[in-house]
Enzyme design. Structure first.
Site, PDB file in Angstrom:
ATOM      1  N   HIS A 101      -1.573  -5.722  40.094  1.00 21.73           N
ATOM      2  CA  HIS A 101      -2.551  -5.473  38.933  1.00 21.73           C
ATOM      3  C   HIS A 101      -3.845  -5.228  39.829  1.00 21.73           C
ATOM      4  CE1 HIS A 101      -0.366  -6.836  35.158  1.00 21.73           C
ATOM      5  NE2 HIS A 101       0.282  -6.161  36.005  1.00 21.73           N
ATOM      6  N   TYR A 115      -7.486  -8.789  27.724  1.00 20.95           N
ATOM      7  CA  TYR A 115      -8.251  -9.979  27.060  1.00 20.95           C
ATOM      8  C   TYR A 115      -9.095  -9.531  25.986  1.00 20.95           C
ATOM      9  CZ  TYR A 115      -7.475 -12.728  31.225  1.00 20.95           C
ATOM     10  OH  TYR A 115      -6.688 -13.447  32.212  1.00 20.95           O
ATOM     11  N   PRO A 161      -6.390 -21.883  31.014  1.00 22.46           N
ATOM     12  CA  PRO A 161      -5.492 -20.752  31.719  1.00 22.46           C
ATOM     13  C   PRO A 161      -6.211 -19.365  31.653  1.00 22.46           C
ATOM     14  CG  PRO A 161      -4.745 -21.404  29.373  1.00 22.46           C
ATOM     15  CD  PRO A 161      -5.601 -22.282  29.783  1.00 22.46           C
ATOM     16  N   LYS A 163      -6.238 -19.493  37.090  1.00 20.84           N
ATOM     17  CA  LYS A 163      -6.568 -20.226  38.559  1.00 20.84           C
ATOM     18  C   LYS A 163      -5.823 -21.615  38.774  1.00 20.84           C
ATOM     19  CE  LYS A 163      -9.887 -17.630  39.464  1.00 20.84           C
ATOM     20  NZ  LYS A 163      -9.116 -16.595  40.525  1.00 20.84           N
ATOM     21  N   TYR A 218     -11.975 -13.430  39.797  1.00 25.01           N
ATOM     22  CA  TYR A 218     -10.392 -13.040  39.526  1.00 25.01           C
ATOM     23  C   TYR A 218      -9.419 -13.162  40.420  1.00 25.01           C
ATOM     24  CZ  TYR A 218      -7.165 -12.517  35.675  1.00 25.01           C
ATOM     25  OH  TYR A 218      -6.072 -12.414  34.674  1.00 25.01           O
TER      26      TYR A 218
END
Length: 396
Positions: free
Chosen positions: A77, A207, A298, A302, A390
Site C-alpha cells: 500500500h 480511516y 491499533p 504500530k 505511518y
C-alpha cells in the site's frame, strides 16, 4: 531426582513476533537460544491480529531470509485515505516519503518465523507451563518450566528476554515504583471488528471520521476484508446483527468516491483500547520486548512493528555482549528503544484522538476535529508528518 537442566545463551519467554524474531536474528549471528511458549504451535499460528507492516519490518524479513511469502502475497500500500465531512483525502506515502507499508496478517509472519526456526533446527518449545525466571539479577539466570509431557525442566542461560505479550509474567519480576514505572491510559471506546468474505472496498485503507463514531476499512487478502467500528467498551457482539453492521459502515464511510462492499461476515470481536509503556524495559539480565513492555492503540498500526524494532536493537546488543563481553549496548537498551516507543505512542494517540468521536463530544468538538483533519490533510507538511510516522522511521 534432579531436574534436567539444558544450557543455552539466551532464554526467550514467548513465541510471538518479538520472541521468534529475536531467536532468528541471534541464530544468524551464531548465538543459540531456547524459546518457551505456553500455547501450541497451531494456536500461535492462528493468532489473528492486525497486519500492516512498516517498510522497516518488510525489509528486515527480506534481508534475513524470511521474506519470500511477504513479497509474493503481501499487499503493498502506497497510501491511505482519510474520510471526513463526506469527502476523502489521500496520504500518498510514495510521493511524500518514497516508502510504503505492506498488508500481511500477523499470523502469516508467525508462520514464516516458525517455519524458518524449524528449518534451522531452532529450539522452540510449545505447550509449556509454569514458566518462571529465576536470578535475573545475577550473571547466571535460569528459567524453570514444565514441558508438554509434564516433566519439570530448567534452562540455564546468560540472558533472558521477556517477550511474553501483554499478559506478561516477566515484567512483574521488576518491582513497581522501586524499579519499574508503568504509564497507562484507558480510552473511553472500543473497536468492533469483523472479518468478511467480500470484495475490497478500497485498494488502500480508509480511516473515516464521523459524528456517530470512527470506522476503518482494511483488507486481509483480496477476498477477505477486516473492518472496524467505534463502539462503547461495554458493548457486546450479540448486539450487532450483520445488517446493523453493514448499515453502520455505510453510514460512516460511504460518500463521494467510496462505498463499502458487503459480503459474508464470519468473525466478530470487540477490541479494547489502551496505551501502556513500562520504563525501564530491563533489569539485570532480563530484557523486555514487544507487548510485554508496551502496547499502543491499533489506529497507527504500530504494535507488531514496535516489537520487531525492539528485538532488532536487542539482538545487536546481545551479539556485542557475547562477542566482546562489552555490556554497554545492553545497558543502554531501554534508552535506545524508548524514544521510538514514545514516538509511536504519540502518533497512535494523535491518530486516535483526531479520528474518534468522544462519548461526550459536543458539536464544537466535532467541528474542531473536522478542521484539524482538513488542516493536516490539506497541508504538505501535515501529510508528510502522517506519512513519515505511518511507514516508520528506519531502524538505527
Amino acid at each position: 531426582m534432579t531436574t534436567p537442566t539444558v544450557r543455552t545463551r539466551v532464554g526467550i519467554v514467548g513465541a510471538g513476533p518479538a520472541g521468534l524474531m529475536l531467536s532468528h536474528l541471534l541464530h544468524l549471528q551464531g548465538i543459540e537460544s531456547i524459546v518457551l511458549e505456553s500455547r501450541s504451535r497451531t494456536d500461535v499460528e492462528g493468532t489473528i491480529r492486525a497486519g500492516v507492516l512498516e517498510q522497516n519490518t518488510v525489509d528486515l524479513m527480506v534481508d534475513t531470509g524470511i521474506g519470500d511469502r511477504v513479497k509474493a502475497e503481501g499487499l503493498r500500500h502506497s497510501g491511505v485515505e482519510f474520510r471526513f465531512a463526506g469527502q476523502g483525502r489521500r496520504i500518498d506515502f510514495d510521493d511524500l516519503t518514497g516508502r510504503s507499508v505492506t498488508v500481511y496478517p500477523q499470523h502469516e509472519v508467525l508462520k514464516d518465523l516458525i517455519a524458518r526456526r524449524m528449518l534451522d533446527d531452532g529450539d522452540v518449545r510449545f505447550e509449556v507451563s509454569d514458566v518462571a525466571v529465576h536470578d535475573h539479577l545475577s550473571d547466571t539466570p535460569t528459567i524453570s518450566f514444565v514441558d508438554k509431557d509434564g516433566a519439570q525442566q530448567v534452562v540455564a542461560c546468560d540472558l533472558v528476554a521477556g517477550c511474553d505479550g501483554s499478559r506478561t509474567g516477566t515484567r512483574f519480576l521488576m518491582p513497581e515504583t522501586t524499579v519499574r514505572t508503568d504509564h497507562f491510559r484507558q480510552y473511553p471506546f472500543a473497536w468492533f471488528g469483523i472479518l468478511a468474505e467480500a470484495p475490497q472496498t478500497s485498494e488502500e485503507l480508509i480511516y473515516a471520521h464521523h459524528p456517530r463514531g470512527f470506522a476503518l476499512c482494511s483488507t486481509r487478502t483480496p477476498d477477505v476484508q477486516r473492518h472496524y467500528l467505534q463502539v462503547d467498551p461495554e458493548d457486546s457482539v450479540d448486539n450487532w446483527s450483520d445488517d446493523r453492521i453493514w448499515d453502520e459502515l455505510h453510514a460512516r464511510v460511504d460518500g463521494d468516491g467510496a462505498e463499502v462492499k458487503e459480503g459474508t461476515i464470519f468473525s466478530k470481536s470487540i477490541l479494547q483500547f489502551r496505551s501502556f509503556v513500562c520504563e525501564p524495559m530491563q533489569q539485570g539480565r532480563l530484557f523486555l520486548a514487544g507487548d510485554a513492555a508496551h502496547t499502543v492503540p491499533p489506529t497507527g498500526a504500530k504494535g507488531m512493528n514496535l516489537a520487531i524494532a525492539d528485538v532488532y536493537v536487542l539482538a545487536k546488543s546481545m551479539v556485542a555482549f557475547f562477542e566482546s563481553k562489552d555490556d554497554s549496548e545492553l545497558a543502554a537498551y531501554s534508552e535506545t528503544v524508548l524514544p521510538r516507543v514514545w514516538r509511536a505512542q504519540h502518533f497512535s494517540y494523535w491518530m486516535t484522538s483526531m479520528l474518534h468521536t468522544m462519548p461526550d463530544a459536543t458539536t464544537f468538538d466535532v467541528r474542531r476535529q473536522i478542521a484539524e483533519l482538513d488542516t493536516v490533510t490539506r497541508s504538505t507538511a501535515g501529510r508528510t508528518l502522517i506519512a513519515e510516522n505511518y511507514v516508520g522511521v528506519a531502524f538505527g
